[in-house]
Design a protein around this motif. Structure first.
Motif, PDB file in Angstrom:
ATOM      1  N   TYR A  52       0.709  -1.015  -0.050  1.00  0.00           N
ATOM      2  CA  TYR A  52       0.030  -0.002  -0.087  1.00  0.00           C
ATOM      3  C   TYR A  52       0.575   1.468  -0.267  1.00  0.00           C
ATOM      4  CZ  TYR A  52      -3.693   3.360   0.868  1.00  0.00           C
ATOM      5  OH  TYR A  52      -4.272   4.481   0.482  1.00  0.00           O
ATOM      6  N   ILE A  53       1.901   1.407   0.921  1.00  0.00           N
ATOM      7  CA  ILE A  53       3.176   2.542   1.045  1.00  0.00           C
ATOM      8  C   ILE A  53       3.430   2.737  -0.959  1.00  0.00           C
ATOM      9  CG2 ILE A  53       5.024   3.679   1.845  1.00  0.00           C
ATOM     10  CD1 ILE A  53       3.790   2.057   4.957  1.00  0.00           C
ATOM     11  N   SER A  54       4.135   1.624  -0.790  1.00  0.00           N
ATOM     12  CA  SER A  54       4.900   2.117  -2.528  1.00  0.00           C
ATOM     13  C   SER A  54       3.769   2.644  -2.986  1.00  0.00           C
ATOM     14  CB  SER A  54       5.236   0.433  -2.732  1.00  0.00           C
ATOM     15  OG  SER A  54       6.347  -0.305  -1.969  1.00  0.00           O
ATOM     16  N   GLY A  63      -5.340   5.589   8.468  1.00  0.00           N
ATOM     17  CA  GLY A  63      -6.362   5.007   8.023  1.00  0.00           C
ATOM     18  C   GLY A  63      -7.092   4.309   6.678  1.00  0.00           C
ATOM     19  N   LYS A  64      -6.068   4.273   5.750  1.00  0.00           N
ATOM     20  CA  LYS A  64      -6.410   3.791   4.555  1.00  0.00           C
ATOM     21  C   LYS A  64      -5.808   2.603   4.654  1.00  0.00           C
ATOM     22  CE  LYS A  64      -7.976   7.989   1.218  1.00  0.00           C
ATOM     23  NZ  LYS A  64      -7.807   8.556  -0.096  1.00  0.00           N
ATOM     24  N   ILE A  65      -4.534   2.765   5.712  1.00  0.00           N
ATOM     25  CA  ILE A  65      -3.188   2.041   5.445  1.00  0.00           C
ATOM     26  C   ILE A  65      -4.040   0.961   6.111  1.00  0.00           C
ATOM     27  CG2 ILE A  65      -1.156   0.975   6.503  1.00  0.00           C
ATOM     28  CD1 ILE A  65       0.005   3.584   5.410  1.00  0.00           C
ATOM     29  N   ASP A  66      -4.969   1.443   7.756  1.00  0.00           N
ATOM     30  CA  ASP A  66      -5.553  -0.168   8.670  1.00  0.00           C
ATOM     31  C   ASP A  66      -6.352  -0.371   7.671  1.00  0.00           C
ATOM     32  OD1 ASP A  66      -3.464   0.721  10.024  1.00  0.00           O
ATOM     33  OD2 ASP A  66      -4.488   1.993  11.562  1.00  0.00           O
ATOM     34  N   ALA A  67      -7.062  -0.415   6.711  1.00  0.00           N
ATOM     35  CA  ALA A  67      -8.136  -0.711   6.136  1.00  0.00           C
ATOM     36  C   ALA A  67      -8.090  -1.489   5.363  1.00  0.00           C
ATOM     37  CB  ALA A  67      -8.815   0.417   5.267  1.00  0.00           C
TER      38      ALA A  67
END
Length: 90
Positions: A52-54, A63-67
């Motif tokens: 996701y971060i890449s 919040g989007k990373i956690d989702a």
């Protein structure tokens, strides 16, 4: 599974992550009652965060990373529940 004294005991599989599905089915038939797959879930968490971060280098939204991690973890858990034939069982 019967132990040496003829007592029925559950089969616990440590390290279920990475086992082929046909092997898991054989372990279930032999009395497999608990399968430890925490390694897969740890990899799911780390890999999903990394991916996701890449893909979103210019965005910082925890919040989007956690989702994304939650959704990937849920998918992995459902996969194991279906493979172990425990969906809907309590």
């Amino acid at each position: 599974m019967m132990n040496g004294n003829g007592i029925k005991t559950p089969l616990v599989v440590h390290g279920g992550t990475g086992l082929p599905e046909d092997y898991i089915k054989k372990l279930l038939a032999a009395g497999g009652a608990k399968f430890n797959v925490s390694t897969e879930l740890k990899h799911t968490l780390i890999d999903t965060k990394f991916e996701y971060i890449s893909a979103h280098r210019d965005e910082y939204d925890p919040g989007k990373i956690d989702a994304a991690v939650r959704d990937a973890t849920r998918k992995a858990v459902i996969h194991w529940m279906e493979m172990l034939e425990c969906v809907g069982k309590a």
